[in-house]
Motif scaffolding. Structure first.
Motif, PDB file in Angstrom:
ATOM      1  N   MET A 217       8.019  19.020  20.397  1.00  0.00           N
ATOM      2  CA  MET A 217       8.543  18.533  21.671  1.00  0.00           C
ATOM      3  C   MET A 217       7.638  18.910  22.821  1.00  0.00           C
ATOM      4  SD  MET A 217      11.420  16.890  21.355  1.00  0.00           S
ATOM      5  CE  MET A 217      12.291  17.038  22.882  1.00  0.00           C
ATOM      6  N   GLY A 218       6.675  19.789  22.576  1.00  0.00           N
ATOM      7  CA  GLY A 218       5.766  20.206  23.649  1.00  0.00           C
ATOM      8  C   GLY A 218       6.392  21.210  24.580  1.00  0.00           C
TER       9      GLY A 218
ATOM     10  N   ALA B 251       0.838  -1.196   0.000  1.00  0.00           N
ATOM     11  CA  ALA B 251       0.000   0.000   0.000  1.00  0.00           C
ATOM     12  C   ALA B 251       0.875   1.248   0.000  1.00  0.00           C
ATOM     13  CB  ALA B 251      -0.909   0.005   1.221  1.00  0.00           C
ATOM     14  N   HIS B 252       0.481   2.191  -0.795  1.00  0.00           N
ATOM     15  CA  HIS B 252       1.167   3.485  -0.805  1.00  0.00           C
ATOM     16  C   HIS B 252       0.467   4.370   0.208  1.00  0.00           C
ATOM     17  CE1 HIS B 252       3.662   2.647  -4.262  1.00  0.00           C
ATOM     18  NE2 HIS B 252       2.617   2.047  -4.791  1.00  0.00           N
ATOM     19  N   ARG B 253       1.264   5.102   0.922  1.00  0.00           N
ATOM     20  CA  ARG B 253       0.698   5.937   1.965  1.00  0.00           C
ATOM     21  C   ARG B 253       1.360   7.295   1.886  1.00  0.00           C
ATOM     22  NH1 ARG B 253       1.393   4.270   8.149  1.00  0.00           N
ATOM     23  NH2 ARG B 253       3.466   3.981   7.315  1.00  0.00           N
ATOM     24  N   GLU B 254       0.546   8.315   1.873  1.00  0.00           N
ATOM     25  CA  GLU B 254       1.083   9.669   1.893  1.00  0.00           C
ATOM     26  C   GLU B 254       1.266  10.086   3.338  1.00  0.00           C
ATOM     27  OE1 GLU B 254      -0.774  12.700  -0.444  1.00  0.00           O
ATOM     28  OE2 GLU B 254      -1.436  11.237  -1.905  1.00  0.00           O
ATOM     29  N   TYR B 255       2.342  10.813   3.574  1.00  0.00           N
ATOM     30  CA  TYR B 255       2.570  11.319   4.917  1.00  0.00           C
ATOM     31  C   TYR B 255       1.643  12.493   5.160  1.00  0.00           C
ATOM     32  CZ  TYR B 255       4.627  13.641   8.908  1.00  0.00           C
ATOM     33  OH  TYR B 255       4.802  14.231  10.123  1.00  0.00           O
ATOM     34  N   LYS B 256       0.919  12.441   6.241  1.00  0.00           N
ATOM     35  CA  LYS B 256       0.053  13.551   6.637  1.00  0.00           C
ATOM     36  C   LYS B 256       0.538  14.034   7.992  1.00  0.00           C
ATOM     37  CE  LYS B 256      -4.008  11.937   4.197  1.00  0.00           C
ATOM     38  NZ  LYS B 256      -5.393  11.498   4.316  1.00  0.00           N
ATOM     39  N   GLU B 257       0.876  15.293   8.038  1.00  0.00           N
ATOM     40  CA  GLU B 257       1.337  15.857   9.300  1.00  0.00           C
ATOM     41  C   GLU B 257       0.165  15.903  10.266  1.00  0.00           C
ATOM     42  OE1 GLU B 257       3.457  19.910  10.844  1.00  0.00           O
ATOM     43  OE2 GLU B 257       3.930  19.185   8.847  1.00  0.00           O
ATOM     44  N   PRO B 258       0.360  15.402  11.478  1.00  0.00           N
ATOM     45  CA  PRO B 258      -0.740  15.425  12.439  1.00  0.00           C
ATOM     46  C   PRO B 258      -1.117  16.865  12.781  1.00  0.00           C
ATOM     47  CG  PRO B 258       1.284  14.618  13.461  1.00  0.00           C
ATOM     48  CD  PRO B 258       1.565  14.821  12.007  1.00  0.00           C
ATOM     49  N   PRO B 259      -2.367  17.064  13.099  1.00  0.00           N
ATOM     50  CA  PRO B 259      -2.775  18.432  13.454  1.00  0.00           C
ATOM     51  C   PRO B 259      -2.039  18.903  14.694  1.00  0.00           C
ATOM     52  CG  PRO B 259      -4.556  16.858  13.860  1.00  0.00           C
ATOM     53  CD  PRO B 259      -3.444  16.116  13.211  1.00  0.00           C
ATOM     54  N   ARG B 260      -1.695  20.154  14.674  1.00  0.00           N
ATOM     55  CA  ARG B 260      -0.977  20.727  15.815  1.00  0.00           C
ATOM     56  C   ARG B 260      -1.981  21.179  16.860  1.00  0.00           C
ATOM     57  NH1 ARG B 260       3.531  24.801  13.989  1.00  0.00           N
ATOM     58  NH2 ARG B 260       4.308  24.228  16.029  1.00  0.00           N
ATOM     59  N   THR B 261      -1.680  20.865  18.084  1.00  0.00           N
ATOM     60  CA  THR B 261      -2.535  21.319  19.182  1.00  0.00           C
ATOM     61  C   THR B 261      -1.709  22.197  20.089  1.00  0.00           C
ATOM     62  OG1 THR B 261      -2.011  19.376  20.484  1.00  0.00           O
ATOM     63  CG2 THR B 261      -4.008  19.277  19.141  1.00  0.00           C
TER      64      THR B 261
END
Length: 115
Positions: free
Chosen positions: A113-114, A90-100
């Motif tokens: 790093m928080g 499977a090909h998977r695109e990298y998706k940056e996780p949402p920033r909180t």
């Protein structure tokens, strides 16, 4: 880990005579745009086997015994590379996780790093 039998039926048995021919066909297509190290043994292995279409046009690869009778070694390195094409990946695109933004006292932080 999953095993691969080179004699298995290909997904497209009209085009490929067995799993080995199918994997080598997929590898050939990939090599058209791939970048691999310069390796004399691998190159010799890749160009060694002859394709052998049957009367219906189904493609088989020359067997190792036939290669041996032509004075060629078994294409072990190329077979090892070809096995990587046995199953789809499977090909998977990298998706940056949402920033909180976390509240720590009166400062807001959004770094990975928080801190």
């Amino acid at each position: 880990m999953r095993g691969v039998n080179f004699g298995w039926k290909a997904k497209n048995p009209v085009m490929w005579g067995n799993k080995r021919a199918e994997m080598w066909g997929a590898m050939r297509d990939w090599l058209r745009s791939a970048s691999i190290p310069k390796d004399r043994q691998l190159k010799a292995d890749l160009v060694g086997p002859m394709k052998k279409p049957n009367s219906a046009g189904t493609i088989f690869l020359e067997g190792k015994k036939e290669m041996k009778s032509r004075g060629l070694a078994s294409p072990d390195a190329a077979d090892a590379l070809a096995v990587t094409f046995a199953y789809p990946v499977a090909h998977r695109e990298y998706k940056e996780p949402p920033r909180t933004l976390k509240s720590s006292g009166s400062t807001m932080s959004g770094s990975w790093m928080g801190a």
